[in-house]
Design a protein around this motif. Structure first.
Motif, PDB file in Angstrom:
ATOM      1  N   SER A   1      36.135  43.749  41.708  1.00  0.00           N
ATOM      2  CA  SER A   1      34.645  43.000  41.330  1.00  0.00           C
ATOM      3  C   SER A   1      34.657  42.083  41.384  1.00  0.00           C
ATOM      4  CB  SER A   1      34.079  43.745  41.071  1.00  0.00           C
ATOM      5  OG  SER A   1      33.698  43.504  39.343  1.00  0.00           O
ATOM      6  N   LEU A   2      33.603  40.593  42.120  1.00  0.00           N
ATOM      7  CA  LEU A   2      32.885  39.674  41.808  1.00  0.00           C
ATOM      8  C   LEU A   2      31.659  39.682  41.128  1.00  0.00           C
ATOM      9  CD1 LEU A   2      33.242  38.123  45.903  1.00  0.00           C
ATOM     10  CD2 LEU A   2      34.697  37.551  43.535  1.00  0.00           C
TER      11      LEU A   2
ATOM     12  N   GLY B   1      50.153  29.144  44.166  1.00  0.00           N
ATOM     13  CA  GLY B   1      48.300  29.250  43.961  1.00  0.00           C
ATOM     14  C   GLY B   1      48.368  30.333  44.066  1.00  0.00           C
ATOM     15  N   VAL B   2      47.205  30.927  44.269  1.00  0.00           N
ATOM     16  CA  VAL B   2      46.214  31.549  44.652  1.00  0.00           C
ATOM     17  C   VAL B   2      45.867  32.422  45.804  1.00  0.00           C
ATOM     18  CG1 VAL B   2      43.901  33.606  43.436  1.00  0.00           C
ATOM     19  CG2 VAL B   2      45.386  30.965  41.821  1.00  0.00           C
ATOM     20  N   TYR B   3      45.974  33.511  45.936  1.00  0.00           N
ATOM     21  CA  TYR B   3      45.557  34.057  47.132  1.00  0.00           C
ATOM     22  C   TYR B   3      44.623  35.024  47.630  1.00  0.00           C
ATOM     23  CZ  TYR B   3      49.287  30.896  48.107  1.00  0.00           C
ATOM     24  OH  TYR B   3      50.698  29.604  47.915  1.00  0.00           O
ATOM     25  N   LEU B   4      43.614  34.922  48.384  1.00  0.00           N
ATOM     26  CA  LEU B   4      42.835  35.804  48.422  1.00  0.00           C
ATOM     27  C   LEU B   4      43.209  36.933  50.054  1.00  0.00           C
ATOM     28  CD1 LEU B   4      38.909  36.325  47.390  1.00  0.00           C
ATOM     29  CD2 LEU B   4      40.248  37.004  49.860  1.00  0.00           C
ATOM     30  N   VAL B   5      43.285  37.724  50.378  1.00  0.00           N
ATOM     31  CA  VAL B   5      43.933  38.439  51.139  1.00  0.00           C
ATOM     32  C   VAL B   5      42.736  39.965  51.374  1.00  0.00           C
ATOM     33  CG1 VAL B   5      45.597  39.844  52.485  1.00  0.00           C
ATOM     34  CG2 VAL B   5      46.196  37.909  50.551  1.00  0.00           C
ATOM     35  N   ASP B   6      42.229  39.126  52.156  1.00  0.00           N
ATOM     36  CA  ASP B   6      41.129  40.479  53.289  1.00  0.00           C
ATOM     37  C   ASP B   6      41.243  41.386  53.964  1.00  0.00           C
ATOM     38  OD1 ASP B   6      38.383  41.467  53.072  1.00  0.00           O
ATOM     39  OD2 ASP B   6      37.420  40.128  54.640  1.00  0.00           O
ATOM     40  N   SER B   7      42.160  42.014  54.483  1.00  0.00           N
ATOM     41  CA  SER B   7      42.556  43.650  54.650  1.00  0.00           C
ATOM     42  C   SER B   7      40.791  44.268  56.450  1.00  0.00           C
ATOM     43  CB  SER B   7      42.925  44.811  54.725  1.00  0.00           C
ATOM     44  OG  SER B   7      44.358  44.266  53.964  1.00  0.00           O
ATOM     45  N   LYS B   8      41.107  43.941  57.677  1.00  0.00           N
ATOM     46  CA  LYS B   8      40.681  44.176  58.473  1.00  0.00           C
ATOM     47  C   LYS B   8      41.230  45.255  59.515  1.00  0.00           C
ATOM     48  CE  LYS B   8      36.627  41.820  57.760  1.00  0.00           C
ATOM     49  NZ  LYS B   8      35.998  42.103  56.931  1.00  0.00           N
ATOM     50  N   TYR B   9      40.638  46.211  59.182  1.00  0.00           N
ATOM     51  CA  TYR B   9      41.407  47.284  61.015  1.00  0.00           C
ATOM     52  C   TYR B   9      40.387  46.635  61.882  1.00  0.00           C
ATOM     53  CZ  TYR B   9      43.249  51.383  62.515  1.00  0.00           C
ATOM     54  OH  TYR B   9      43.725  52.848  62.542  1.00  0.00           O
ATOM     55  N   ARG B  10      41.060  46.613  62.259  1.00  0.00           N
ATOM     56  CA  ARG B  10      39.867  46.786  63.763  1.00  0.00           C
ATOM     57  C   ARG B  10      40.730  48.089  64.933  1.00  0.00           C
ATOM     58  NH1 ARG B  10      37.105  45.560  61.065  1.00  0.00           N
ATOM     59  NH2 ARG B  10      35.291  43.956  61.298  1.00  0.00           N
TER      60      ARG B  10
ATOM     61  N   ASP C   1      35.411  31.784  47.769  1.00  0.00           N
ATOM     62  CA  ASP C   1      34.877  30.256  47.283  1.00  0.00           C
ATOM     63  C   ASP C   1      34.797  30.638  46.266  1.00  0.00           C
ATOM     64  OD1 ASP C   1      35.499  28.416  48.859  1.00  0.00           O
ATOM     65  OD2 ASP C   1      33.552  28.807  50.114  1.00  0.00           O
ATOM     66  N   ALA C   2      33.849  32.081  45.660  1.00  0.00           N
ATOM     67  CA  ALA C   2      33.430  32.927  44.352  1.00  0.00           C
ATOM     68  C   ALA C   2      34.686  33.414  43.455  1.00  0.00           C
ATOM     69  CB  ALA C   2      32.343  34.120  45.165  1.00  0.00           C
ATOM     70  N   VAL C   3      35.656  33.098  44.068  1.00  0.00           N
ATOM     71  CA  VAL C   3      37.014  33.627  42.902  1.00  0.00           C
ATOM     72  C   VAL C   3      37.427  32.231  42.092  1.00  0.00           C
ATOM     73  CG1 VAL C   3      39.476  34.112  42.591  1.00  0.00           C
ATOM     74  CG2 VAL C   3      37.673  35.661  43.844  1.00  0.00           C
ATOM     75  N   SER C   4      37.071  30.830  43.447  1.00  0.00           N
ATOM     76  CA  SER C   4      37.564  29.962  43.033  1.00  0.00           C
ATOM     77  C   SER C   4      36.824  28.845  41.278  1.00  0.00           C
ATOM     78  CB  SER C   4      37.659  28.854  44.026  1.00  0.00           C
ATOM     79  OG  SER C   4      37.821  27.068  43.741  1.00  0.00           O
ATOM     80  N   ARG C   5      35.268  29.032  41.700  1.00  0.00           N
ATOM     81  CA  ARG C   5      34.340  29.010  40.590  1.00  0.00           C
ATOM     82  C   ARG C   5      34.963  30.148  39.713  1.00  0.00           C
ATOM     83  NH1 ARG C   5      31.210  29.950  45.489  1.00  0.00           N
ATOM     84  NH2 ARG C   5      30.518  31.477  45.598  1.00  0.00           N
ATOM     85  N   VAL C   6      34.495  31.199  39.581  1.00  0.00           N
ATOM     86  CA  VAL C   6      34.834  31.619  38.892  1.00  0.00           C
ATOM     87  C   VAL C   6      35.931  31.438  37.675  1.00  0.00           C
ATOM     88  CG1 VAL C   6      35.552  34.110  37.230  1.00  0.00           C
ATOM     89  CG2 VAL C   6      33.574  34.091  39.448  1.00  0.00           C
TER      90      VAL C   6
ATOM     91  N   VAL D   1      41.513  28.814  46.176  1.00  0.00           N
ATOM     92  CA  VAL D   1      42.113  29.905  46.816  1.00  0.00           C
ATOM     93  C   VAL D   1      41.720  29.774  47.698  1.00  0.00           C
ATOM     94  CG1 VAL D   1      41.436  32.816  46.592  1.00  0.00           C
ATOM     95  CG2 VAL D   1      40.691  31.026  44.189  1.00  0.00           C
ATOM     96  N   THR D   2      43.161  29.950  48.724  1.00  0.00           N
ATOM     97  CA  THR D   2      43.567  30.571  49.794  1.00  0.00           C
ATOM     98  C   THR D   2      42.678  31.212  50.573  1.00  0.00           C
ATOM     99  OG1 THR D   2      45.105  28.717  49.095  1.00  0.00           O
ATOM    100  CG2 THR D   2      45.105  29.783  51.593  1.00  0.00           C
TER     101      THR D   2
END
Length: 256
Positions: free
Chosen positions: A116-117, A133-142, A174-179, A190-191
């Motif tokens: 959660s954010l 580094g830190v990586y945020l992976v967003d999954s998309k099913y299309r 961007d939100a995770v980077s700020r935290v 955060v990439t």
């Protein structure tokens, strides 16, 4: 990951670890219960009308068979057009991505799923921390076809263009980077990475794509892409410290 245009319910902090796709699965079940009366009404109504009409024309037994077939067919179509189905397939994509990312743990990476954010209704599908580094992976099913071209490598999946595909990932990174930056007292970038599941067409792996600075790739390509990052951003002890902050500040996502 949001499978529809509507935001998910506000997260409730949960200090327990979370599995990939947990919140999307929960949302799918909730929506399925809400959609069930309408789905049953449409499918049974179609079966009755079609079955009675066919019974008058060709006999009661063929009419009954046709009625049952119509109930099943209409129910399937209605279910696949509902929001619960989109959320369920989104959860499937997250679980598949999560299984691939979990393989990084034995190489020293720290992998989180479904976070959660604080102060947001958004959730983070996957967060990976390594010495690079830190990586945020967003999954998309299309389900749409993948279209691409041009010197700048534009890409569109179905009716959705690249900038819209990566918008949530960019916001969450961007939100995770700020935290993390606030907690650690130093800037922590955060990439964001978009992991795409496209069952009806093959993602062009021979070419690199990005939108708004966010790399876009097939889910199967994410782990090799991460392992190819060789920049030394954190020491092993710093990786552990960043992971500790994630556990403290970004609890597992749990629906009310």
């Amino acid at each position: 990951m949001s499978a529809t245009g509507k935001p998910p319910p506000s997260p409730v902090p949960d200090r327990r670890s979370s599995r990939a796709g947990a919140s999307a699965s929960g949302m799918s079940r909730t929506l399925a219960r809400d959609e069930l009366p309408a789905m049953l009404g449409l499918s049974i109504g179609a079966g009755l009308v079609g079955g009675i009409g066919a019974g008058i024309l060709i006999g009661p037994i063929p009419g009954a068979v046709l009625g049952v077939v119509l109930v099943l067919a209409v129910g399937t179509v209605v279910r696949r057009r509902g929001a619960s189905y989109r959320w369920r397939m989104g959860a499937v994509g997250e679980r598949r991505t999560g299984r691939r990312l979990d393989s990084l743990r034995r190489r020293g990476w720290v992998v989180f799923h479904d976070l959660s954010l604080p102060g947001s209704r958004a959730n983070v599908d996957h967060l990976i921390i390594g010495t690079s580094g830190v990586y945020l992976v967003d999954s998309k099913y299309r389900r749409g076809a993948v279209r691409f071209g041009g010197r700048r490598g534009w890409i569109r999946i179905g009716k959705t263009g690249g900038p819209l595909l990566v918008r949530s990932a960019k916001y969450e990174a961007d939100a995770v980077s700020r935290v993390l930056s606030s907690a650690l007292g130093r800037r922590v970038d955060v990439t964001a990475v978009l992991a795409v599941h496209v069952p009806r067409s093959r993602f062009p792996g021979w070419r690199e794509f990005s939108a708004s600075g966010v790399p876009i790739m097939a889910a199967s390509a994410v782990v090799p892409w991460l392992r190819a990052r060789h920049a030394l951003v954190f020491s092993s002890s710093e990786v552990a410290r960043v992971a500790e902050v994630v556990r403290e500040r970004l609890p597992a996502y749990r629906q009310q």
